[in-house]
Design a protein around this motif. Structure first.
Motif, PDB file in Angstrom:
ATOM      1  N   HIS A   1       0.888  -1.115  -0.048  1.00 59.82           N
ATOM      2  CA  HIS A   1      -0.063   0.030   0.006  1.00 59.82           C
ATOM      3  C   HIS A   1       0.985   1.233   0.111  1.00 59.82           C
ATOM      4  O   HIS A   1       1.603   1.352   0.967  1.00 59.82           O
ATOM      5  CB  HIS A   1      -0.943   0.068   1.073  1.00 59.82           C
ATOM      6  CG  HIS A   1      -1.721  -1.276   1.138  1.00 59.82           C
ATOM      7  ND1 HIS A   1      -3.078  -0.980   1.843  1.00 59.82           N
ATOM      8  CD2 HIS A   1      -1.624  -2.540   0.660  1.00 59.82           C
ATOM      9  CE1 HIS A   1      -3.843  -2.060   1.630  1.00 59.82           C
ATOM     10  NE2 HIS A   1      -3.002  -3.024   0.925  1.00 59.82           N
ATOM     11  N   THR A   2       0.777   2.135  -1.006  1.00 55.24           N
ATOM     12  CA  THR A   2       1.489   3.201  -1.254  1.00 55.24           C
ATOM     13  C   THR A   2       0.590   4.480  -0.950  1.00 55.24           C
ATOM     14  O   THR A   2      -0.591   4.218  -0.902  1.00 55.24           O
ATOM     15  CB  THR A   2       2.320   3.296  -2.572  1.00 55.24           C
ATOM     16  OG1 THR A   2       1.233   3.236  -3.611  1.00 55.24           O
ATOM     17  CG2 THR A   2       3.166   2.156  -2.507  1.00 55.24           C
ATOM     18  N   GLY A   3       1.320   5.432  -0.875  1.00 51.46           N
ATOM     19  CA  GLY A   3       0.549   7.023  -0.993  1.00 51.46           C
ATOM     20  C   GLY A   3      -0.514   7.228  -1.874  1.00 51.46           C
ATOM     21  O   GLY A   3      -1.442   7.710  -2.056  1.00 51.46           O
ATOM     22  N   GLY A   4      -0.090   6.519  -3.080  1.00 53.71           N
ATOM     23  CA  GLY A   4      -1.064   6.675  -4.476  1.00 53.71           C
ATOM     24  C   GLY A   4      -1.785   5.580  -4.811  1.00 53.71           C
ATOM     25  O   GLY A   4      -2.237   5.295  -5.870  1.00 53.71           O
ATOM     26  N   GLY A   5      -1.675   4.438  -3.973  1.00 57.77           N
ATOM     27  CA  GLY A   5      -2.556   3.186  -4.100  1.00 57.77           C
ATOM     28  C   GLY A   5      -2.124   1.859  -4.003  1.00 57.77           C
ATOM     29  O   GLY A   5      -1.371   1.803  -2.790  1.00 57.77           O
ATOM     30  N   MET A   6      -1.827   0.884  -4.622  1.00 56.89           N
ATOM     31  CA  MET A   6      -1.134  -0.335  -4.247  1.00 56.89           C
ATOM     32  C   MET A   6      -0.418  -0.947  -5.521  1.00 56.89           C
ATOM     33  O   MET A   6      -0.696  -0.445  -6.687  1.00 56.89           O
ATOM     34  CB  MET A   6      -2.227  -1.349  -4.186  1.00 56.89           C
ATOM     35  CG  MET A   6      -3.345  -1.182  -2.856  1.00 56.89           C
ATOM     36  SD  MET A   6      -4.207  -2.708  -2.533  1.00 56.89           S
ATOM     37  CE  MET A   6      -5.355  -2.792  -3.953  1.00 56.89           C
ATOM     38  N   GLU A   7       0.690  -1.287  -4.979  1.00 51.33           N
ATOM     39  CA  GLU A   7       1.586  -1.862  -6.066  1.00 51.33           C
ATOM     40  C   GLU A   7       1.945  -3.375  -5.795  1.00 51.33           C
ATOM     41  O   GLU A   7       2.119  -3.650  -4.728  1.00 51.33           O
ATOM     42  CB  GLU A   7       2.946  -1.229  -6.022  1.00 51.33           C
ATOM     43  CG  GLU A   7       2.942   0.082  -6.447  1.00 51.33           C
ATOM     44  CD  GLU A   7       4.285   0.763  -6.243  1.00 51.33           C
ATOM     45  OE1 GLU A   7       5.491   0.023  -6.888  1.00 51.33           O
ATOM     46  OE2 GLU A   7       4.376   1.941  -6.185  1.00 51.33           O
ATOM     47  N   SER A   8       1.750  -4.227  -6.807  1.00 55.48           N
ATOM     48  CA  SER A   8       2.153  -5.706  -6.791  1.00 55.48           C
ATOM     49  C   SER A   8       3.516  -6.070  -6.144  1.00 55.48           C
ATOM     50  O   SER A   8       4.601  -5.308  -7.151  1.00 55.48           O
ATOM     51  CB  SER A   8       1.741  -6.626  -8.085  1.00 55.48           C
ATOM     52  OG  SER A   8       2.153  -7.800  -7.775  1.00 55.48           O
ATOM     53  N   ARG A   9       3.909  -6.843  -5.173  1.00 54.58           N
ATOM     54  CA  ARG A   9       5.204  -6.977  -4.938  1.00 54.58           C
ATOM     55  C   ARG A   9       5.453  -8.503  -5.403  1.00 54.58           C
ATOM     56  O   ARG A   9       6.370  -9.394  -4.741  1.00 54.58           O
ATOM     57  CB  ARG A   9       5.307  -7.021  -3.437  1.00 54.58           C
ATOM     58  CG  ARG A   9       5.344  -5.409  -2.965  1.00 54.58           C
ATOM     59  CD  ARG A   9       6.337  -4.709  -3.977  1.00 54.58           C
ATOM     60  NE  ARG A   9       6.155  -3.158  -3.657  1.00 54.58           N
ATOM     61  CZ  ARG A   9       6.515  -2.294  -4.545  1.00 54.58           C
ATOM     62  NH1 ARG A   9       7.190  -2.823  -5.678  1.00 54.58           N
ATOM     63  NH2 ARG A   9       6.499  -1.051  -4.433  1.00 54.58           N
ATOM     64  N   GLY A  10       4.927  -8.987  -6.292  1.00 52.38           N
ATOM     65  CA  GLY A  10       5.100 -10.385  -7.012  1.00 52.38           C
ATOM     66  C   GLY A  10       3.937 -11.196  -6.586  1.00 52.38           C
ATOM     67  O   GLY A  10       3.051 -11.156  -5.807  1.00 52.38           O
ATOM     68  N   ARG A  11       3.839 -12.320  -7.507  1.00 52.09           N
ATOM     69  CA  ARG A  11       2.767 -13.251  -7.429  1.00 52.09           C
ATOM     70  C   ARG A  11       3.533 -14.508  -7.646  1.00 52.09           C
ATOM     71  O   ARG A  11       3.920 -15.000  -8.747  1.00 52.09           O
ATOM     72  CB  ARG A  11       1.822 -13.170  -8.670  1.00 52.09           C
ATOM     73  CG  ARG A  11       0.668 -14.196  -8.626  1.00 52.09           C
ATOM     74  CD  ARG A  11      -0.247 -14.131  -9.879  1.00 52.09           C
ATOM     75  NE  ARG A  11      -0.878 -12.926  -9.921  1.00 52.09           N
ATOM     76  CZ  ARG A  11      -1.342 -12.274 -11.123  1.00 52.09           C
ATOM     77  NH1 ARG A  11      -1.071 -12.901 -12.361  1.00 52.09           N
ATOM     78  NH2 ARG A  11      -1.960 -11.148 -11.091  1.00 52.09           N
ATOM     79  N   ALA A  12       3.426 -15.456  -6.533  1.00 50.36           N
ATOM     80  CA  ALA A  12       3.907 -16.679  -6.596  1.00 50.36           C
ATOM     81  C   ALA A  12       2.778 -17.996  -6.803  1.00 50.36           C
ATOM     82  O   ALA A  12       1.592 -17.599  -6.052  1.00 50.36           O
ATOM     83  CB  ALA A  12       4.984 -17.004  -5.246  1.00 50.36           C
ATOM     84  N   CYS A  13       2.747 -18.784  -7.474  1.00 45.81           N
ATOM     85  CA  CYS A  13       1.916 -19.909  -7.725  1.00 45.81           C
ATOM     86  C   CYS A  13       2.327 -21.091  -7.417  1.00 45.81           C
ATOM     87  O   CYS A  13       3.580 -21.499  -7.783  1.00 45.81           O
ATOM     88  CB  CYS A  13       1.203 -19.859  -8.893  1.00 45.81           C
ATOM     89  SG  CYS A  13       0.310 -18.155  -9.296  1.00 45.81           S
ATOM     90  N   ALA A  14       1.621 -22.183  -7.065  1.00 49.13           N
ATOM     91  CA  ALA A  14       2.001 -23.723  -6.958  1.00 49.13           C
ATOM     92  C   ALA A  14       0.730 -24.517  -7.495  1.00 49.13           C
ATOM     93  O   ALA A  14      -0.459 -23.955  -7.218  1.00 49.13           O
ATOM     94  CB  ALA A  14       2.429 -23.886  -5.453  1.00 49.13           C
TER      95      ALA A  14
END
Length: 131
Positions: A114-127
């Protein structure tokens, strides 16, 4: 071609085919596995279980991947968000599952900072859960 020779060849082919079917059947009964771990960018997933049974799913950050935000975990009938908070290394968001998931289910965890301007993805890990 003699009748006896044809019968012998037929018996040999039939016997070899039966042996091959038995070997393939035995080899096809491989044990299933639900346990998997992996990371992508700053987000990691850990799926704990055996066979198609998943006991729990955990989302966490990588080393030096701290962020303030939340994890979204979904797939195989699961769709949950963690609380919004600071997530540091060794902190996990864990979902108790305790049931079988469909064969081929793909479970993903995505970290959202969560940033001042919204949200930023910090990666998507899947299995994938499969036999």
């Amino acid at each position: 071609m003699s009748t006896v020779g044809a019968k012998v060849r037929w018996l040999l082919r039939t016997g070899v085919s039966a042996i091959c079917v038995g070997v393939v059947t035995a080899a096809g009964a491989a044990p299933a596995s639900a346990g998997a771990t992996g990371c992508n960018q700053r987000t990691c997933i850990d799926v704990e279980g055996s066979g198609l049974r998943v006991e729990r799913i955990s989302a966490s950050t990588t080393w030096n991947g701290d962020f303030t935000g939340h994890f979204h975990v979904w797939g195989g009938g699961i769709d949950q968000n963690s609380p919004t908070q600071f997530w540091g290394y060794h902190q996990k968001y864990t979902i108790p599952v305790g049931r079988d998931l469909p064969n081929g289910s793909v479970i993903c965890a995505e970290g959202w900072e969560h940033t001042g301007g919204g949200m930023e993805s910090r990666g998507r890990a899947c299995a994938e859960v499969h036999f």
